[in-house]
Design a protein around this motif. Structure first.
Motif, PDB file in Angstrom:
ATOM      1  N   GLU A 158      27.730   2.067   2.013  1.00 17.13           N
ATOM      2  CA  GLU A 158      26.388   2.651   2.165  1.00 17.13           C
ATOM      3  C   GLU A 158      25.450   2.180   1.051  1.00 17.13           C
ATOM      4  OE1 GLU A 158      27.735   6.825   4.375  1.00 17.13           O
ATOM      5  OE2 GLU A 158      27.636   6.698   2.192  1.00 17.13           O
ATOM      6  N   GLN A 159      26.001   2.095  -0.140  1.00 16.53           N
ATOM      7  CA  GLN A 159      25.164   1.600  -1.255  1.00 16.53           C
ATOM      8  C   GLN A 159      24.731   0.163  -0.995  1.00 16.53           C
ATOM      9  OE1 GLN A 159      26.163   2.565  -5.401  1.00 16.53           O
ATOM     10  NE2 GLN A 159      27.869   3.773  -4.608  1.00 16.53           N
ATOM     11  N   GLN A 160      25.661  -0.651  -0.469  1.00 16.16           N
ATOM     12  CA  GLN A 160      25.293  -2.049  -0.228  1.00 16.16           C
ATOM     13  C   GLN A 160      24.274  -2.147   0.900  1.00 16.16           C
ATOM     14  OE1 GLN A 160      24.916  -4.411  -1.988  1.00 16.16           O
ATOM     15  NE2 GLN A 160      26.837  -5.585  -2.125  1.00 16.16           N
ATOM     16  N   ARG A 161      24.340  -1.234   1.845  1.00 14.71           N
ATOM     17  CA  ARG A 161      23.330  -1.210   2.909  1.00 14.71           C
ATOM     18  C   ARG A 161      21.943  -0.881   2.318  1.00 14.71           C
ATOM     19  NH1 ARG A 161      25.412  -0.559   8.288  1.00 14.71           N
ATOM     20  NH2 ARG A 161      27.675  -0.724   8.219  1.00 14.71           N
ATOM     21  N   VAL A 162      21.942   0.047   1.387  1.00 12.36           N
ATOM     22  CA  VAL A 162      20.672   0.382   0.726  1.00 12.36           C
ATOM     23  C   VAL A 162      20.166  -0.841  -0.045  1.00 12.36           C
ATOM     24  CG1 VAL A 162      19.531   1.846  -0.994  1.00 12.36           C
ATOM     25  CG2 VAL A 162      21.249   2.831   0.521  1.00 12.36           C
ATOM     26  N   ALA A 163      21.114  -1.542  -0.702  1.00 12.99           N
ATOM     27  CA  ALA A 163      20.727  -2.729  -1.488  1.00 12.99           C
ATOM     28  C   ALA A 163      20.155  -3.811  -0.575  1.00 12.99           C
ATOM     29  CB  ALA A 163      21.930  -3.248  -2.259  1.00 12.99           C
ATOM     30  N   ILE A 164      20.749  -3.948   0.598  1.00 11.39           N
ATOM     31  CA  ILE A 164      20.231  -4.947   1.554  1.00 11.39           C
ATOM     32  C   ILE A 164      18.836  -4.542   2.032  1.00 11.39           C
ATOM     33  CG2 ILE A 164      20.579  -5.885   3.886  1.00 11.39           C
ATOM     34  CD1 ILE A 164      23.642  -5.774   3.247  1.00 11.39           C
ATOM     35  N   ALA A 165      18.694  -3.253   2.332  1.00 15.56           N
ATOM     36  CA  ALA A 165      17.371  -2.763   2.757  1.00 15.56           C
ATOM     37  C   ALA A 165      16.340  -3.002   1.654  1.00 15.56           C
ATOM     38  CB  ALA A 165      17.461  -1.268   3.081  1.00 15.56           C
ATOM     39  N   ARG A 166      16.751  -2.761   0.431  1.00 15.34           N
ATOM     40  CA  ARG A 166      15.839  -2.981  -0.698  1.00 15.34           C
ATOM     41  C   ARG A 166      15.474  -4.466  -0.808  1.00 15.34           C
ATOM     42  NH1 ARG A 166      18.025  -1.713  -6.656  1.00 15.34           N
ATOM     43  NH2 ARG A 166      19.254  -3.555  -6.154  1.00 15.34           N
ATOM     44  N   ALA A 167      16.474  -5.353  -0.616  1.00 17.47           N
ATOM     45  CA  ALA A 167      16.228  -6.794  -0.743  1.00 17.47           C
ATOM     46  C   ALA A 167      15.240  -7.279   0.318  1.00 17.47           C
ATOM     47  CB  ALA A 167      17.553  -7.547  -0.636  1.00 17.47           C
ATOM     48  N   PHE A 168      15.327  -6.692   1.508  1.00 22.36           N
ATOM     49  CA  PHE A 168      14.446  -7.135   2.596  1.00 22.36           C
ATOM     50  C   PHE A 168      13.113  -6.384   2.622  1.00 22.36           C
ATOM     51  CE2 PHE A 168      18.412  -8.848   4.307  1.00 22.36           C
ATOM     52  CZ  PHE A 168      17.997 -10.041   4.848  1.00 22.36           C
ATOM     53  N   ALA A 169      12.976  -5.381   1.779  1.00 20.20           N
ATOM     54  CA  ALA A 169      11.843  -4.460   1.877  1.00 20.20           C
ATOM     55  C   ALA A 169      10.484  -5.158   1.915  1.00 20.20           C
ATOM     56  CB  ALA A 169      11.885  -3.456   0.724  1.00 20.20           C
TER      57      ALA A 169
ATOM     58  N   PRO B 172       0.841  -1.209   0.000  1.00 24.34           N
ATOM     59  CA  PRO B 172       0.000   0.000   0.000  1.00 24.34           C
ATOM     60  C   PRO B 172       0.872   1.253   0.000  1.00 24.34           C
ATOM     61  CG  PRO B 172      -0.737  -1.538   1.675  1.00 24.34           C
ATOM     62  CD  PRO B 172       0.551  -2.078   1.151  1.00 24.34           C
ATOM     63  N   LYS B 173       0.486   2.223  -0.783  1.00 24.15           N
ATOM     64  CA  LYS B 173       1.286   3.437  -0.940  1.00 24.15           C
ATOM     65  C   LYS B 173       1.556   4.120   0.411  1.00 24.15           C
ATOM     66  CE  LYS B 173       1.604   6.866  -4.603  1.00 24.15           C
ATOM     67  NZ  LYS B 173       0.893   7.521  -5.708  1.00 24.15           N
ATOM     68  N   ALA B 174       0.544   4.089   1.264  1.00 25.32           N
ATOM     69  CA  ALA B 174       0.666   4.789   2.548  1.00 25.32           C
ATOM     70  C   ALA B 174       1.716   4.147   3.446  1.00 25.32           C
ATOM     71  CB  ALA B 174      -0.689   4.803   3.256  1.00 25.32           C
ATOM     72  N   ASP B 175       1.985   2.857   3.238  1.00 26.01           N
ATOM     73  CA  ASP B 175       2.920   2.128   4.122  1.00 26.01           C
ATOM     74  C   ASP B 175       4.360   2.167   3.615  1.00 26.01           C
ATOM     75  OD1 ASP B 175       0.761   1.518   5.633  1.00 26.01           O
ATOM     76  OD2 ASP B 175       0.504  -0.523   4.837  1.00 26.01           O
ATOM     77  N   ARG B 176       4.550   2.568   2.367  1.00 25.25           N
ATOM     78  CA  ARG B 176       5.879   2.433   1.763  1.00 25.25           C
ATOM     79  C   ARG B 176       6.918   3.312   2.455  1.00 25.25           C
ATOM     80  NH1 ARG B 176       3.846   2.826  -4.467  1.00 25.25           N
ATOM     81  NH2 ARG B 176       2.378   1.081  -4.342  1.00 25.25           N
ATOM     82  N   ASN B 177       6.539   4.544   2.749  1.00 26.85           N
ATOM     83  CA  ASN B 177       7.501   5.461   3.364  1.00 26.85           C
ATOM     84  C   ASN B 177       7.912   4.967   4.752  1.00 26.85           C
ATOM     85  OD1 ASN B 177       8.742   7.851   2.331  1.00 26.85           O
ATOM     86  ND2 ASN B 177       7.888   8.940   4.108  1.00 26.85           N
ATOM     87  N   ARG B 178       6.926   4.522   5.501  1.00 27.32           N
ATOM     88  CA  ARG B 178       7.207   4.025   6.854  1.00 27.32           C
ATOM     89  C   ARG B 178       8.149   2.824   6.812  1.00 27.32           C
ATOM     90  NH1 ARG B 178       5.814  -0.174   9.028  1.00 27.32           N
ATOM     91  NH2 ARG B 178       4.183  -0.667   7.533  1.00 27.32           N
ATOM     92  N   ARG B 179       7.836   1.905   5.868  1.00 23.95           N
ATOM     93  CA  ARG B 179       8.659   0.701   5.760  1.00 23.95           C
ATOM     94  C   ARG B 179      10.086   1.054   5.302  1.00 23.95           C
ATOM     95  NH1 ARG B 179      10.210  -4.205   7.447  1.00 23.95           N
ATOM     96  NH2 ARG B 179      10.825  -5.607   5.731  1.00 23.95           N
ATOM     97  N   ALA B 180      10.207   1.983   4.372  1.00 31.35           N
ATOM     98  CA  ALA B 180      11.528   2.382   3.880  1.00 31.35           C
ATOM     99  C   ALA B 180      12.348   3.007   5.008  1.00 31.35           C
ATOM    100  CB  ALA B 180      11.390   3.362   2.722  1.00 31.35           C
ATOM    101  N   ASN B 181      11.720   3.860   5.808  1.00 32.18           N
ATOM    102  CA  ASN B 181      12.434   4.493   6.924  1.00 32.18           C
ATOM    103  C   ASN B 181      12.856   3.455   7.962  1.00 32.18           C
ATOM    104  OD1 ASN B 181      12.230   7.020   5.796  1.00 32.18           O
ATOM    105  ND2 ASN B 181      10.326   7.526   6.847  1.00 32.18           N
ATOM    106  N   GLU B 182      11.989   2.482   8.177  1.00 34.94           N
ATOM    107  CA  GLU B 182      12.279   1.417   9.140  1.00 34.94           C
ATOM    108  C   GLU B 182      13.521   0.639   8.699  1.00 34.94           C
ATOM    109  OE1 GLU B 182       8.710  -0.882  10.257  1.00 34.94           O
ATOM    110  OE2 GLU B 182       9.879  -2.655   9.667  1.00 34.94           O
TER     111      GLU B 182
ATOM    112  N   GLY C 117      21.271   1.147   9.243  1.00 27.73           N
ATOM    113  CA  GLY C 117      22.148   2.172   9.799  1.00 27.73           C
ATOM    114  C   GLY C 117      22.394   3.381   8.919  1.00 27.73           C
ATOM    115  N   LEU C 118      21.407   3.757   8.159  1.00 25.97           N
ATOM    116  CA  LEU C 118      21.549   4.970   7.334  1.00 25.97           C
ATOM    117  C   LEU C 118      20.615   6.043   7.863  1.00 25.97           C
ATOM    118  CD1 LEU C 118      21.695   3.418   3.754  1.00 25.97           C
ATOM    119  CD2 LEU C 118      23.593   4.382   5.039  1.00 25.97           C
ATOM    120  N   ASP C 119      21.170   7.228   8.139  1.00 23.95           N
ATOM    121  CA  ASP C 119      20.338   8.294   8.702  1.00 23.95           C
ATOM    122  C   ASP C 119      19.593   9.052   7.597  1.00 23.95           C
ATOM    123  OD1 ASP C 119      22.149  10.007   7.533  1.00 23.95           O
ATOM    124  OD2 ASP C 119      23.303  10.298   9.376  1.00 23.95           O
TER     125      ASP C 119
END
Lengths: 456, 224
Positions: B147-158, B114-124, B130-132
């Motif tokens: 940092e890029q790999q951390r973003v990639a990991i966050a994306r993989a688990f999203a 759901p669009k409303a949940d995406r921002n919350r989940r991304a911030n989580e 560990g990215l501010d």
């Protein structure tokens, strides 16, 4: 930088397309306007006869009246043009001979078909311009303006005679009336007969206002020209039927007459504009195809450069339609940016391009032939329906086409970009952009992500 | 629960057939970190491609939580990739014109969150890796490799997938950062209860895994 390049190339193609679209619309509008202003009449005159000048044998009234039997012909108005020298009338011509009259030796005409007008005699110091008489059964504005090449004559006093009149009556031009102190009810002599003035007209032209209108049969009787006519205006029921009627009249009269229609003349004079229309149409098609190819190749280049991104998107679970939509959105954005620049440039250059195309097509040069036909076999000079065959004598400027009586100049083309044209062009550009990017993206979304990611 | 049985993949090349994956069978549980060791060209990346449905096996079956992947049609495979599996690549493969948060939200969009949940989940997820906030707004080019790999990991688990496939996730990083990334993968695998398969040729990285496999000429063996 690449984006700027793509947008710039698209802007050039769109500018060319929009300028051609505007040029084509402007020329089409002009052609339509000219065609709409063209009369549905055909002028018939004896072979070699022109106004009060030239040779040839008068046509017979019975033959001319017979043209009514030709399909689509609704009316035939005949006239007989004669000249009254000082020995035949009490009227004094209001026009002084001047240098031109003396040079051409006017004054020895004795009637239709027997004129010895231009150059027929040596110059004479006693020479005077003859009074011109038009025998017609349709006195009034239509006859004077239509059949005889005049302008918009109006009766200023008195009344016109009946179309069936055989009386010795006349309506005279205001200049002639003034010179001879004629009023309604005044009389003058012509061919030894006493003619009564029924009305006075004004056409705003010294030449036309120096003439006399009389019933056709009266002129035929007095000038000893029974059954003769020197001009006829044939009216056709529709513009669409003018060509066929023209053809039928030529066939009927053979080599005895010159037959000219305003429509044929107009079409001949419109040929340069039709050329411009064709050129602008082909250029428009070419530039649109060019823009489409540029867009397709650009998008192919872009999607190929972004194969890895496409592979990643597919690995992330992006459906093909989503990937294609993304590329469509990008190309439409490029196109809209290009269109904004292209529209501005295209509108700015459309007018000079149109002018250049019209000039290059010869639209400002060959007016010979057209003018005579458009003006009809009228008085031969001076009336608003006449412009000499070469532009140098025209009193309405040189180097342009004129329509006798229509006040219309073909090369004066007004270009304008209507909202409908711009909206149509923008929609067409967006559709082309969407199609081009769809084709380009479709070639890349079929790849298997593993292939792209393996080769990274 | 991931269950792989008799998986085969052969590439037909001009130089002859290459058996990239031969009769591979194994199982892995949710929350487990599994390392697959192998030299270059041993078939480890091909195995990950088969498990992620980026490529089709010639034979064998893959079962995730009772779903036979071989039975999925094109739409089903796309849905599987968006919801049930996450990828972490050696070259990060973030979308260059999106910032860190948008890269994570893109994965959520494909998974129909759901669009409303995406921002919350991304911030989580940004907080987990560990990215501010300042890093969240940066595009990949403005982030370091780690940092890029951390973003990639966050994306993989999203999208909370059951399976994470990491192909040489530390290959482009220095050793210290690589260690941190593997620890992060392990931590997130535990908290998200996902099976994480890490392909590597680094023994030190592999030693941090719960289980280790070695692949050689397409043949997979567990290292006890």
């Amino acid at each position: 930088m690449r984006t700027v390049g793509v947008v710039a190339i698209l802007a050039v193609a769109i500018a060319l397309s929009i300028s051609m679209l505007i040029a084509r619309d402007a020329v089409t509008n002009k052609i339509n306007t000219v065609r709409a202003s063209t009369g549905n009449t055909i002028t018939v005159s004896p072979k070699g006869f022109f106004g009060f000048s030239g040779g040839g044998t008068p046509l017979k009234e019975s033959v001319v009246t017979g043209l009514l039997s030709i399909p689509h012909v609704t009316a035939v108005q005949e006239s007989l043009n004669e000249e009254l020298t000082s020995t035949k009338t009490s009227l004094k011509s209001p026009t002084p001979a001047g240098f031109l009259g003396g040079q051409f030796g006017f004054g020895s005409s004795s009637g239709a078909g027997s004129s010895s007008g231009f150059g027929g005699s040596s110059s004479s110091t006693t020479f005077s311009i003859p009074v011109r008489v038009i025998g017609t059964n349709s006195p009034g504005n239509a006859v004077v303006g239509g059949a005889n090449g005049g302008g918009s004559e109006k009766l200023t006093s008195g009344a016109a005679y009946s179309p069936t009149s055989t009386a010795d009556v006349a309506i005279v031009g205001s200049t002639l009336a003034s010179t001879n102190k004629l009023k309604v009810g005044s009389t003058f002599t012509a061919w030894s007969a006493k003619i009564t003035v029924m009305g006075i007209f004004n056409a705003g032209s010294t030449f036309t206002d120096s003439n006399v209108l009389m019933p056709l049969s009266t002129v035929q009787k007095l000038a000893n020209a029974s059954g003769d006519v020197t001009s006829a205006t044939v009216t056709v029921n529709s513009l669409n039927n003018v060509a066929s009627a023209d053809k039928a009249i030529v066939k009927r009269l053979g080599s005895a007459a010159d037959v000219t229609s305003t429509q044929a003349t107009t079409e001949a004079s419109l040929a340069p504009l039709n050329s411009v229309k064709t050129i602008s149409t082909y250029t428009l098609i070419g530039s649109v195809i060019g823009a489409a190819i540029i867009l397709l190749l650009s998008m192919l280049m872009i999607v190929r450069e972004r194969r890895r991104e496409v592979g990643v998107l597919k690995a992330l679970g992006a459906p093909n339609r989503s990937i294609i939509s993304q590329f469509i959105a990008e190309s439409v954005t490029f196109t809209i940016l290009g269109a904004i620049v292209g529209f501005v440039v295209g509108i700015l250059i459309s007018s000079p391009i149109t002018s250049a195309l019209v000039s290059a097509s010869g639209g400002s040069s060959s007016s010979s032939g057209f003018v005579r036909r458009a003006g009809g076999a009228g008085f031969g000079a001076g009336g608003s329906g006449f412009t000499p065959p070469t532009g140098g004598f025209s009193n309405r400027g040189t180097g342009t086409f004129h329509f006798g009586g229509f006040s219309n100049t073909i090369t004066q083309i007004h270009t304008s970009a209507g909202w409908s044209t711009l909206v149509f062009a923008l929609l067409a550009a967006i559709v082309i952009a969407a199609l081009g990017s769809t084709v380009a993206a479709a070639t890349i979304v079929r790849i298997r992500p593993a292939e792209v990611l393996r080769s990274e | 629960m991931l269950k792989v049985e008799n998986l085969d993949k052969t590439f037909h090349t001009g130089a002859g057939d290459v058996h990239a994956v031969q009769n591979v069978s194994f199982e892995a549980k949710g929350g487990e970190l599994v390392a697959i060791l192998g030299a270059s060209g041993s078939g480890k990346s091909t195995l990950l491609s088969l498990l992620g449905l980026l490529d089709a096996p010639d034979r064998g079956s893959i079962d995730i939580d009772g779903t036979q992947l071989a039975n999925l049609d094109s739409a089903g495979r796309t849905q599987y990739r968006s919801r049930q599996v996450g990828f972490v690549f050696q070259q990060f493969n973030l979308i260059p014109n999106l910032n860190a948060r948008e890269n994570i939200k893109l994965a959520l969009e494909f998974a129909h969150w759901p669009k409303a949940d995406r921002n919350r989940r991304a911030n989580e997820l940004l907080e987990i890796v560990g990215l501010d906030e300042s890093k969240a707004e940066r595009r990949p080019a403005k982030l370091s490799g780690g940092e890029q790999q951390r973003v990639a990991i966050a994306r993989a688990f999203a999208a909370q997938p059951q399976l994470i496939l990491a192909d040489e996730p530390t290959g482009s990083l220095d050793k210290a950062t690589g260690q941190k990334i593997v620890e992060l993968l392990r931590e997130v695998a535990t908290t998200q209860k996902a099976t994480v398969l890490v392909v590597t040729h680094d023994e030190k990285i592999a030693k941090k895994a719960d289980r280790r496999f070695e692949i050689e000429d397409g043949v997979l063996k567990e290292i006890r």
